[in-house]
Design a protein around this motif. Structure first.
Motif, PDB file in Angstrom:
ATOM      1  N   ALA A   1       0.829  -1.205   0.000  1.00  0.00           N
ATOM      2  CA  ALA A   1       0.000   0.000   0.000  1.00  0.00           C
ATOM      3  C   ALA A   1       0.864   1.255   0.000  1.00  0.00           C
ATOM      4  O   ALA A   1       0.540   2.247  -0.676  1.00  0.00           O
ATOM      5  CB  ALA A   1      -0.921  -0.011   1.226  1.00  0.00           C
ATOM      6  N   TYR A   2       1.963   1.225   0.737  1.00  0.00           N
ATOM      7  CA  TYR A   2       2.874   2.380   0.767  1.00  0.00           C
ATOM      8  C   TYR A   2       3.481   2.624  -0.611  1.00  0.00           C
ATOM      9  O   TYR A   2       3.508   3.763  -1.099  1.00  0.00           O
ATOM     10  CB  TYR A   2       3.972   2.132   1.803  1.00  0.00           C
ATOM     11  CG  TYR A   2       5.082   3.166   1.776  1.00  0.00           C
ATOM     12  CD1 TYR A   2       4.904   4.419   2.351  1.00  0.00           C
ATOM     13  CD2 TYR A   2       6.298   2.882   1.156  1.00  0.00           C
ATOM     14  CE1 TYR A   2       5.914   5.366   2.327  1.00  0.00           C
ATOM     15  CE2 TYR A   2       7.314   3.822   1.115  1.00  0.00           C
ATOM     16  CZ  TYR A   2       7.123   5.063   1.702  1.00  0.00           C
ATOM     17  OH  TYR A   2       8.124   6.001   1.661  1.00  0.00           O
ATOM     18  N   ARG A   3       3.931   1.572  -1.239  1.00  0.00           N
ATOM     19  CA  ARG A   3       4.539   1.726  -2.572  1.00  0.00           C
ATOM     20  C   ARG A   3       3.502   2.169  -3.595  1.00  0.00           C
ATOM     21  O   ARG A   3       3.811   2.913  -4.520  1.00  0.00           O
ATOM     22  CB  ARG A   3       5.197   0.416  -2.990  1.00  0.00           C
ATOM     23  CG  ARG A   3       6.426   0.070  -2.157  1.00  0.00           C
ATOM     24  CD  ARG A   3       7.231  -1.050  -2.795  1.00  0.00           C
ATOM     25  NE  ARG A   3       8.423  -1.366  -2.030  1.00  0.00           N
ATOM     26  CZ  ARG A   3       9.543  -0.650  -2.070  1.00  0.00           C
ATOM     27  NH1 ARG A   3       9.611   0.415  -2.853  1.00  0.00           N
ATOM     28  NH2 ARG A   3      10.584  -0.994  -1.359  1.00  0.00           N
ATOM     29  N   ARG A   4       2.262   1.716  -3.439  1.00  0.00           N
ATOM     30  CA  ARG A   4       1.214   2.141  -4.357  1.00  0.00           C
ATOM     31  C   ARG A   4       0.964   3.643  -4.233  1.00  0.00           C
ATOM     32  O   ARG A   4       0.825   4.367  -5.227  1.00  0.00           O
ATOM     33  CB  ARG A   4      -0.081   1.385  -4.049  1.00  0.00           C
ATOM     34  CG  ARG A   4      -1.212   1.643  -5.037  1.00  0.00           C
ATOM     35  CD  ARG A   4      -2.549   1.243  -4.466  1.00  0.00           C
ATOM     36  NE  ARG A   4      -2.910   2.037  -3.278  1.00  0.00           N
ATOM     37  CZ  ARG A   4      -4.117   2.093  -2.760  1.00  0.00           C
ATOM     38  NH1 ARG A   4      -5.079   1.387  -3.292  1.00  0.00           N
ATOM     39  NH2 ARG A   4      -4.375   2.826  -1.690  1.00  0.00           N
ATOM     40  N   ASP A   5       0.929   4.141  -2.994  1.00  0.00           N
ATOM     41  CA  ASP A   5       0.700   5.568  -2.771  1.00  0.00           C
ATOM     42  C   ASP A   5       1.834   6.416  -3.323  1.00  0.00           C
ATOM     43  O   ASP A   5       1.612   7.464  -3.936  1.00  0.00           O
ATOM     44  CB  ASP A   5       0.551   5.842  -1.268  1.00  0.00           C
ATOM     45  CG  ASP A   5      -0.858   5.567  -0.783  1.00  0.00           C
ATOM     46  OD1 ASP A   5      -1.767   5.488  -1.622  1.00  0.00           O
ATOM     47  OD2 ASP A   5      -1.033   5.422   0.435  1.00  0.00           O
ATOM     48  N   THR A   6       3.063   5.973  -3.061  1.00  0.00           N
ATOM     49  CA  THR A   6       4.212   6.793  -3.455  1.00  0.00           C
ATOM     50  C   THR A   6       4.578   6.629  -4.919  1.00  0.00           C
ATOM     51  O   THR A   6       5.357   7.401  -5.456  1.00  0.00           O
ATOM     52  CB  THR A   6       5.434   6.429  -2.593  1.00  0.00           C
ATOM     53  OG1 THR A   6       5.683   5.018  -2.718  1.00  0.00           O
ATOM     54  CG2 THR A   6       5.186   6.773  -1.143  1.00  0.00           C
ATOM     55  N   GLY A   7       4.020   5.623  -5.572  1.00  0.00           N
ATOM     56  CA  GLY A   7       4.369   5.375  -6.966  1.00  0.00           C
ATOM     57  C   GLY A   7       3.462   6.049  -7.951  1.00  0.00           C
ATOM     58  O   GLY A   7       3.686   6.003  -9.157  1.00  0.00           O
ATOM     59  N   ARG A   8       2.380   6.693  -7.470  1.00  0.00           N
ATOM     60  CA  ARG A   8       1.451   7.337  -8.397  1.00  0.00           C
ATOM     61  C   ARG A   8       2.081   8.564  -9.038  1.00  0.00           C
ATOM     62  O   ARG A   8       2.834   9.261  -8.418  1.00  0.00           O
ATOM     63  CB  ARG A   8       0.161   7.730  -7.652  1.00  0.00           C
ATOM     64  CG  ARG A   8      -0.705   6.528  -7.307  1.00  0.00           C
ATOM     65  CD  ARG A   8      -1.869   6.954  -6.442  1.00  0.00           C
ATOM     66  NE  ARG A   8      -2.708   5.800  -6.110  1.00  0.00           N
ATOM     67  CZ  ARG A   8      -3.689   5.841  -5.211  1.00  0.00           C
ATOM     68  NH1 ARG A   8      -3.955   6.954  -4.564  1.00  0.00           N
ATOM     69  NH2 ARG A   8      -4.396   4.766  -4.956  1.00  0.00           N
TER      70      ARG A   8
END
Length: 245
Positions: free
Chosen positions: A238-245
Motif C-alpha cells: 500500500a505504501y509503494r502504491r501511494d508513493t508510486g502514483r
C-alpha cells in the motif's frame, strides 16, 4: 532527511498533538473509571478470586493500547491527503525507517495509555505482584505488533474522512471478539477455536496473564507472527502504491 531525524520528528509530532492523545486515552479511561469505580467493592468477581477493578482494568488496557497503537493510521491518511507521503518518496529515507518511525510513535502512544490506566487501577485499589505487572506489560507489547502494522495499512487504504469510523469499528470488533470487554466464546467449541485465531484474543490473554500467571502457548506466538507478516506485506504494498502514483 536522515533516519534518526525522521524518527525524532514522528515522536515529537505525536507528543505535541494533544487532541490525538486525549482521544486515544479518553474512552478506555472513562469507561474504566465509571464501571470499575461503581464496583470497586467487588473483591471476588464471578468467583474468580480477583477484584472487579483488576479484571476490568486489564481488559481496558488491552483495548486502550490496541486503539492507541492503531490511531497513528489517522495521521498517515492525513499525510496522504496533503501529498506528504509522496514527498517522502523523493528523499533518501528508507522504507524501513518510515515504518519503524510509525511503529515507534504508535508504541509511544500505547505506552502512555497503559501507564494512565495502570495509575487509574492503582487509584481504585488494584494490587498484584510486581512480576504480574511485568509479564502483562511485556506480552501486551508483543501482542500490539500486528495492530501497529494494521494501523499503517489502514492509513494507506482509507481516506481521511472515513478513517475515524474505520478505526473505531475495527478496534471495537477486535476488542469484542478478543474478549477485552468480557468473554464471548467460552473455554471450548467452534467459536472459541475461531477467536483463538485473532491477535486480539491473545492480546487480551496477555493482559489476563497478570492474574492467571499463564504464559502464552506456541499457538499464540504463531498467530501473532502470521498476522504481523501478512499485514506487513500488505502495508508495504500500500505504501509503494501511494508513493508510486
Amino acid at each position: 532527511m536522515s533516519s534518526t531525524t525522521y524518527v525524532r520528528y514522528e515522536l515529537v509530532r505525536m507528543l505535541r498533538n494533544r487532541r490525538f492523545l486525549v482521544f486515544s486515552l479518553a474512552f478506555p479511561l472513562i469507561l474504566f473509571l465509571v464501571t470499575a469505580g461503581a464496583n470497586r467493592d467487588v473483591t471476588d468477581f464471578a468467583g474468580s478470586g480477583i477484584s472487579f477493578a483488576l479484571y476490568f482494568m486489564v481488559g481496558m488496557v488491552s483495548w486502550g493500547a490496541m486503539s492507541a497503537v492503531m490511531a497513528g493510521g489517522a495521521r498517515i491518511a492525513l499525510e496522504r491527503s496533503v501529498g506528504w507521503i509522496r514527498q517522502l518518496r523523493v528523499t533518501p529515507l528508507p522504507v524501513r525507517t518510515y515504518f519503524s518511525a510509525k511503529v515507534l510513535s504508535g508504541y509511544a502512544t500505547a505506552a502512555i495509555t497503559m501507564a494512565v490506566l495502570y495509575a487509574a487501577g492503582l487509584a481504585l485499589g488494584v494490587r498484584m505482584p510486581w512480576d504480574g505487572w511485568v509479564r502483562m506489560t511485556l506480552l501486551i507489547l508483543v501482542g500490539l505488533i500486528p495492530f501497529a502494522v494494521l494501523g499503517i495499512l489502514l492509513g494507506h487504504l482509507v481516506s481521511t474522512d472515513a478513517m475515524g469510523p474505520a478505526l473505531g469499528g475495527i478496534t471495537a470488533l477486535f476488542a469484542l471478539l478478543g474478549g477485552s470487554w468480557g468473554p464471548i466464546a467460552g473455554d471450548s467449541g467452534v467459536l472459541h477455536d475461531l477467536v483463538e485465531l485473532l491477535p486480539s484474543y491473545w492480546l487480551t490473554q496477555a493482559a489476563h496473564s497478570a492474574f492467571t500467571g499463564d504464559s502464552w502457548p506456541l499457538k499464540a506466538w504463531l498467530v501473532i507472527a502470521v498476522w504481523t507478516a501478512v499485514l506487513a506485506r500488505l502495508a508495504r504494498w500500500a505504501y509503494r502504491r501511494d508513493t508510486g502514483r
